[in-house]
Design a protein around this motif. Sequence first.
Motif, mmCIF file in Angstrom:
data_model
loop_
_atom_site.group_PDB
_atom_site.id
_atom_site.type_symbol
_atom_site.label_atom_id
_atom_site.label_comp_id
_atom_site.label_asym_id
_atom_site.label_seq_id
_atom_site.Cartn_x
_atom_site.Cartn_y
_atom_site.Cartn_z
ATOM 1 N N ASP A 195 64.638 57.031 55.591
ATOM 2 C CA ASP A 195 64.051 58.028 56.487
ATOM 3 C C ASP A 195 64.111 57.553 57.940
ATOM 4 O O ASP A 195 64.539 58.282 58.830
ATOM 5 N N LEU A 196 63.725 56.297 58.173
ATOM 6 C CA LEU A 196 63.707 55.780 59.544
ATOM 7 C C LEU A 196 65.092 55.410 60.047
ATOM 8 O O LEU A 196 65.449 55.670 61.192
ATOM 9 N N VAL A 197 65.882 54.800 59.170
ATOM 10 C CA VAL A 197 67.192 54.316 59.609
ATOM 11 C C VAL A 197 68.112 55.487 59.964
ATOM 12 O O VAL A 197 68.879 55.419 60.931
ATOM 13 N N GLU A 198 68.018 56.563 59.205
ATOM 14 C CA GLU A 198 68.861 57.726 59.504
ATOM 15 C C GLU A 198 68.547 58.297 60.881
ATOM 16 O O GLU A 198 69.433 58.726 61.600
ATOM 17 N N GLU A 199 67.276 58.273 61.233
ATOM 18 C CA GLU A 199 66.907 58.864 62.510
ATOM 19 C C GLU A 199 67.029 57.894 63.683
ATOM 20 O O GLU A 199 67.376 58.299 64.791
ATOM 21 N N TRP A 200 66.772 56.596 63.440
ATOM 22 C CA TRP A 200 66.633 55.660 64.557
ATOM 23 C C TRP A 200 67.639 54.508 64.540
ATOM 24 O O TRP A 200 67.455 53.522 65.253
ATOM 25 N N LEU A 201 68.662 54.581 63.731
ATOM 26 C CA LEU A 201 69.739 53.583 63.645
ATOM 27 C C LEU A 201 69.314 52.206 63.157
ATOM 28 O O LEU A 201 69.752 51.729 62.124
ATOM 29 N N GLY A 202 68.491 51.509 63.904
ATOM 30 C CA GLY A 202 68.117 50.133 63.563
ATOM 31 C C GLY A 202 67.536 49.492 64.804
ATOM 32 O O GLY A 202 67.157 50.196 65.741
#
Lengths: 586, 144
Positions: free
Chosen positions: A27-34
């Motif tokens: 959920d987070l990685v898809e939106e915020w890359l890393g």
Amino acid sequence: MYEPKPFSKVLYIDLNRRTSWVEERDDLVEEWLGGIGLGIQLLKEESMTSVDPLSPENSIILAVGPFNATYPLGSKTVALFKSPLTGNLGESYAGGRSSVSIKLAGYMAIVIRGASETPIYLAIHEDRVHFRDASALWGMTSSFTVGRVIAEREPSAGYRSILRIGPAGEKLVRYASVMVESFRHFGRLGLGAVFGSKKLKAIVISGRKALKVEDKVAYKKVYDEIFEKAVRSGLMKKYHELGTTMNVLPLNELGALPTMNLKSGRFEQAENISGEEMASKVLGRRIACSGCPVACIHLAALREPYPHEPFFYKTVFISYDYELAYALGSMLGIGKREGFLKLLHFVESAGLDAISTGVCFAWATEALEKGLISERETLLRLKWGDYESYIKAVKMIVEQPNEFYKELALGVRNASKHFGGEEFALSFGGNEMPGYHTGPAAYLGFLVGGRHSHLDNAGYSLDQKIRELPPPEELVEKLIKEESWRMVLNSLVICLFARGIYDAETVSEALDPLGIPVPPEELHRLGRDIYKQRYSLKIQMGFDPTELKPPGRILEVPTPHGTLEEEYFERGLKHFSNILRDWDII
Amino acid sequence: MRIYIELGIYLTKRLSVLDSDLCVGCASCMLACTRRFAEVGYGKSAIHVRSAGGMEKGFIVVVCRACLEPPCAKVCPEDALVPRKGGGVILKPEKCIACGYCVEACPFGAIFWDEEVNKPIICVYCGYCANYCPYNVIALEEVR
């Protein structure tokens, strides 16, 4: 060991209960890359906006991104925490082997919660997490030795990274650093003290996984294009040959090299600590971070005789950079090369941030000069150029034998509030200043930057590009634009030395084969969003942009853009607050 | 090429470490080796670089030396490692039973383990890694 879906695992470690677990955070990685994008979201989840930075409730996030281990110069890890130095957002970057090891251990981020009652170190070998007793390592005088001991004991040489603190971190000096592989650091904003408060002496992490990409052919092609650019570009050549100390002479020439607590922008002995002289006289070896062909890390070989043994020498290797030549060289009036290197070595052994330490000592020297404090406080006769006294002062900062050193260990803003001399205490947002007296962009950049440091928005570089000063409002907008784009680079997480290679088109093209399709214009939007998220977190942590003010000293000494006007800053800062207001951040 | 083979002169290639003191420890070679398969990391790498006891002391570059009498092949119970003409070995993966004896037998530590397929990683002397060494530490060379 083998992970088909490598890009979203977050390792949670609870030091209170000595347990760990993994969560998939697609959920987070898809939106915020890393990197910073992911890290800010993870930090928000820790809901620690009002906690004491040295309490167990302060969590540490270590985050990497899609480019680590994957593309050339994808070599940085971002650490996020609440800074014990500023009381606000702590954000620091380090290279070494850290990012590649974390990534190839299978993680995008590590969240460390709680505190241990007794000293420990963490050994993370891919999916195994060990809580190892570190009582015997606690109190060791040199952070170099701590690294050696762990290196001997733990497996996976070459695949691992060793992060550790020195005595300064144990003693909670608010600008203690975390040393990575002996020659790189999470330097700024006091991560070392946060480690210390958790009784966390070190983290060793290793990994040697193979991770899959979505488009194999495109991946190899894009890799090769970037690699070619990296090794052929002149930009890279300069970082490799002389390294960042190549800046000493040009900045000195401009009158932008802060000298003796910025009483001047020129240092008479600048040549001694310049990249040219260092390379020809003391350079002993160059090394690289994992995944970076540039090898910008310059190690000086300092050969020292033993005092009581004829013809017996030891050779110490000391990594030097521009910021150190400034903070522990010109800023303290130290032009004797060996003296500068010796002091630097002691600062490193103690595990202190070199920039903050130099600025604190420079303030103390001037305060002593002006009679605001006496030798009763300093216990030493601190004098410009006298590196031996400063070496003793390093020990004092760690040991804090009296009230003065206790206050100085909290940072220069704090010490000057206590003992006076705030107008020449060179702190911005509570962080000691980096070495660029280049003009208004550098200083406005330190003030409005998320971590109040030069790499936030590179105002120093902007200063050197502009001929005529634009209105301050325009300058602030440029700084915000640069900082927003850097949010993307810091999410990937690449070394900012490669920023010239990684333009929006290249980044987009390189993300594609990894199965992360983001068009260039979307990247710019993402950068702006992360910027807003990060600033909104800063505000929640108690940051007030209307309180920002440059220290008086920088308005006294002419910059390459002439003497700076307070009004210019006021207008710029007002505009900055207005922008944050427009974005509903304040 | 055939004529050389018939003359007994083999155009066998192997990876040579030209000068490990030039190594900066960037790991570009290690990453390249796994990237042969368009994968990211070290999991398929047959080359290893580690510090010689602290990076200030320089680096040790571990590669398959393509031995003329390969100790790894001698201990393989299934003849999965076939000595190559001119030195070195070729892995026959279908014969390998993953006993790991070869890893132990190599005095250089130049045989690594592929955790995904549970087989040793054997250098194929392709020289892909050397293409990414910016400092000419390693090179693919012909041996006679």
